[in-house]
Each structure stands twice: as structure tokens, then as C-alpha cells.
Design an enzyme around this catalytic site. Structure first.
Site, PDB file in Angstrom:
ATOM      1  N   ARG A 240      37.537  30.666  47.222  1.00  0.00           N
ATOM      2  CA  ARG A 240      38.077  30.996  45.904  1.00  0.00           C
ATOM      3  C   ARG A 240      36.940  31.199  44.913  1.00  0.00           C
ATOM      4  NH1 ARG A 240      42.162  32.315  47.738  1.00  0.00           N
ATOM      5  NH2 ARG A 240      44.306  31.618  47.310  1.00  0.00           N
ATOM      6  N   GLU A 269      39.217  38.760  39.352  1.00  0.00           N
ATOM      7  CA  GLU A 269      39.279  39.875  40.283  1.00  0.00           C
ATOM      8  C   GLU A 269      40.244  40.951  39.787  1.00  0.00           C
ATOM      9  OE1 GLU A 269      38.282  37.054  44.176  1.00  0.00           O
ATOM     10  OE2 GLU A 269      40.346  37.746  43.831  1.00  0.00           O
ATOM     11  N   HIS A 291      37.325  40.533  48.362  1.00  0.00           N
ATOM     12  CA  HIS A 291      38.402  39.604  48.714  1.00  0.00           C
ATOM     13  C   HIS A 291      39.204  40.119  49.916  1.00  0.00           C
ATOM     14  CE1 HIS A 291      40.971  36.149  46.894  1.00  0.00           C
ATOM     15  NE2 HIS A 291      41.129  36.213  48.211  1.00  0.00           N
TER      16      HIS A 291
END
Length: 329
Positions: A240, A269, A291
């Protein structure tokens, strides 16, 4: 939710976070399904207002958004992490929250080691150099501009002992690494299977993060922790954004406190123009991926299957993977 429930309204807030080719299982009860590809923060409250069930991956559901959703009984998160949902507000409102578990036990550890291999052997740096003509300039069969190190015999420090941390450890052991599982920061009572957090920082050649983001782990790695990394390790984060202070990371890499960093996540993000990591995007020992550690085709389909099964089980009166305590203040 009683089995007699009929014509339930199900709202999926961010279908675009799952590839179009991924199949969503049909829900085995009477329902209407509203699918939104994306949902902005100012659209959340209205879209969930009359929903019985909400599906979200990354859309945030805070107390204000939940206030008007008087019919809401279930939030199904299309991920393992729950930091985008206000669990306390859900508890107060009697809303159950489910998550998806163990779908990424291959894809995330594999991505973790893809980053480790690339950085440990300077693959991207050498690729860029070849593209720039450096091989021809060298005048010989190879050149040695960037460091290359074996993994075997090195020490791998793992922060996070869940399914992903354990799967990463198994790969590490198979490759001949000495694996240390970190105790929780500030804890010295977790037994012989765990190495104190500070020792992991001091002794590891590679440190990889596989823990959730919460109040206890936010900025888990910052200036003080980088200063303790005596072996100049690689730092890998496929967990994370927010676990590592990004300003401190930039400083640590540019001052050689660490040998390199491979990240798949950032605090906000997508990567914003203001993020300090922009300063090191071209650094030869830094890799940032968008990601996607979780995103193998096999893992995403497994996630989607489990997501819809969680919803079906809840409606059938057999809830599973509940992460909160609805009804408690």
C-alpha cells in the site's frame, strides 16, 4: 439479509478497475445491477442512496456518503484492503463489509520478485544503456556500468506475515535467501519466529512490505528507519502507498542509504504531478509500476469470482469474509 429478499438493488461503483475481459458471475437472486465504470467522490452519495448492496474496489465510502444510504446492508470490496471504507461508520449503521482474500498469493509474490531480480541485476539500467548505444561505445563484449548481485546467500526481510508475506518467503527460501519475518514495530514479545523490527532493518539486503495500511503502519518506513538500514538494502513495496514516507524515500535513494527501490503503489493513485517520486522516475535503481502486482489474468478472475460469491453468500444468509462488526458502536 433474509433469503426472501427480492429485487435487491446492487450498485458497482468502479467496474473499470477490473478488466473488461474478466467475467462477473451472475448473482443467484432477484436483483437489479447498476454498473458504473468510474465514480467520482461527488457522485458517491447519490449513486448509493437507494442501494441495498454496493460493490467497490477503490472508491472511498466515508461516513458522509453513507449517511443517506438507508437501505444499505452490504459493501463488497473487490480487494483485500479495506482502507477505502469507513468501517466504524458501517458498524454504527449495521452495514456489513466483505473483502476478497488470498486471490493474489501467486501474482503479488511473483511481481515482488520481478522487481527484486530487475533491481538486483540492474536489468532496466542495462536495457536503457544498450538503447543509448553504450554497448557499442564500450568496444568489448560486455560492460560493467551498474552493479549485479546474486540473491543466493542474501537476507530477505519481510514485513507482514499474512498469506502474501508467507508466499514471498517460500520463493525466497527456494532461491537460497535467508528469510527474516519482522515483528511488529515496537513489539518484542512475538516469539522466536519473528525478528525485531529494528534488526530486520539493520540486517536485511532486501526488505519487502506485505502489511496493511492503517494508523499503526502509516509512514512505517521514514527517515529514522532508513538511517538504520546498514546494509543499503533494496526496498520493495507491493502492498500500500503510505507505508513508506515518499519524501524520505527520495532522500534515501539519492543519498545512497539504500541500493534501490521497487514500488507498485503510491500514496495517491494515479501518480500526481506533485508526488516527490517524480524526482527519481529516471533513477537507474528505481522502478515504479502502476499498481499492477495483483493483476495477473488468473488472479483477477479469481478475485471477481470470490467477489460475487461473497455477495451471493450474504444474501443467502451465510455471510463470509466479514471484516467489521455491524451493529456495534
Amino acid at each position: 439479509m433474509p433469503q426472501s429478499a427480492s429485487n435487491l438493488r446492487v450498485v458497482f461503483l468502479d467496474r473499470a478497475t477490473i478488466p473488461p475481459a474478466t467475467t462477473l458471475k451472475k448473482l443467484p437472486f432477484h436483483h437489479s445491477l447498476e454498473i458504473y465504470e468510474t465514480t467520482s467522490p461527488n457522485e458517491v452519495a447519490e449513486r448509493i442512496r437507494n442501494a441495498d448492496i454496493v460493490i467497490t474496489n477503490k472508491v472511498k465510502l466515508n461516513a458522509d456518503a453513507l449517511e443517506g444510504a438507508t437501505n444499505l446492508r452490504l459493501i463488497a470490496i473487490a480487494a483485500t484492503g479495506t482502507d477505502n471504507v469507513d468501517l466504524q461508520a458501517c458498524n454504527r449503521r449495521g452495514v456489513s463489509v466483505t473483502n476478497v482474500r488470498n486471490y493474489a498469493v501467486h501474482t503479488v509474490p511473483e511481481h515482488t520478485f520481478a522487481l527484486i531480480f530487475a533491481l538486483r541485476r540492474s536489468l532496466t539500467a542495462y536495457r536503457t544503456a544498450v538503447q543509448a548505444g553504450r554497448w557499442q561505445e564500450s568496444g568489448q563484449f560486455c560492460f560493467f556500468d551498474y552493479p549485479i548481485k546474486d540473491l543466493a546467500g542474501s537476507t530477505l526481510g519481510i514485513i507482514g506475515d499474512g498469506a502474501l508475506g508467507k508466499a514471498t518467503a517460500e520463493i525466497g527460501k527456494a532461491l537460497g535467501l535467508n528469510v527474516l519475518f519482522s515483528a511488529f514495530k515496537g513489539r518484542g514479545d512475538m516469539g522466536s519466529l519473528y525478528t525485531p523490527f529494528e534488526r530486520v532493518l539493520e540486517e536485511s539486503d532486501i526488505i519487502t512490505l506485505h502489511c496493511p495500511l492503517n494508523d499503526a503502519t502509516r509512514d512505517l518506513i521514514s527517515d529514522d528507519e532508513f538511517a538504520q538500514m546498514k546494509r543499503r538494502p533494496l526496498l520493495i513495496n507491493t502492498a500500500r502507498g503510505g507505508l513508506v514516507n515518499e519524501h524520505a524515500l527520495v532522500k534515501a535513494l539519492t543519498t545512497n542509504q539504500i541500493s534501490g527501490a521497487g514500488f507498485d503503489v503510491v500514496t495517491q493513485e494515479p501518480l500526481s504531478a506533485e508526488n516527490p517520486l517524480n524526482e527519481i522516475l529516471n533513477h537507474p535503481a528505481f522502478i515504479l509500476t502502476p499498481h499492477v502486482a495483483w493483476a495477473s489474468e488468473e488472479a483477477i478472475q479469481s478475485l471477481a469470482d470470490q467477489l460475487m460469491e461473497n455477495v451471493a453468500a450474504f444474501v443467502d444468509g451465510k455471510p463470509r469474509h466479514i471484516v467489521n462488526t455491524p451493529g456495534q458502536q
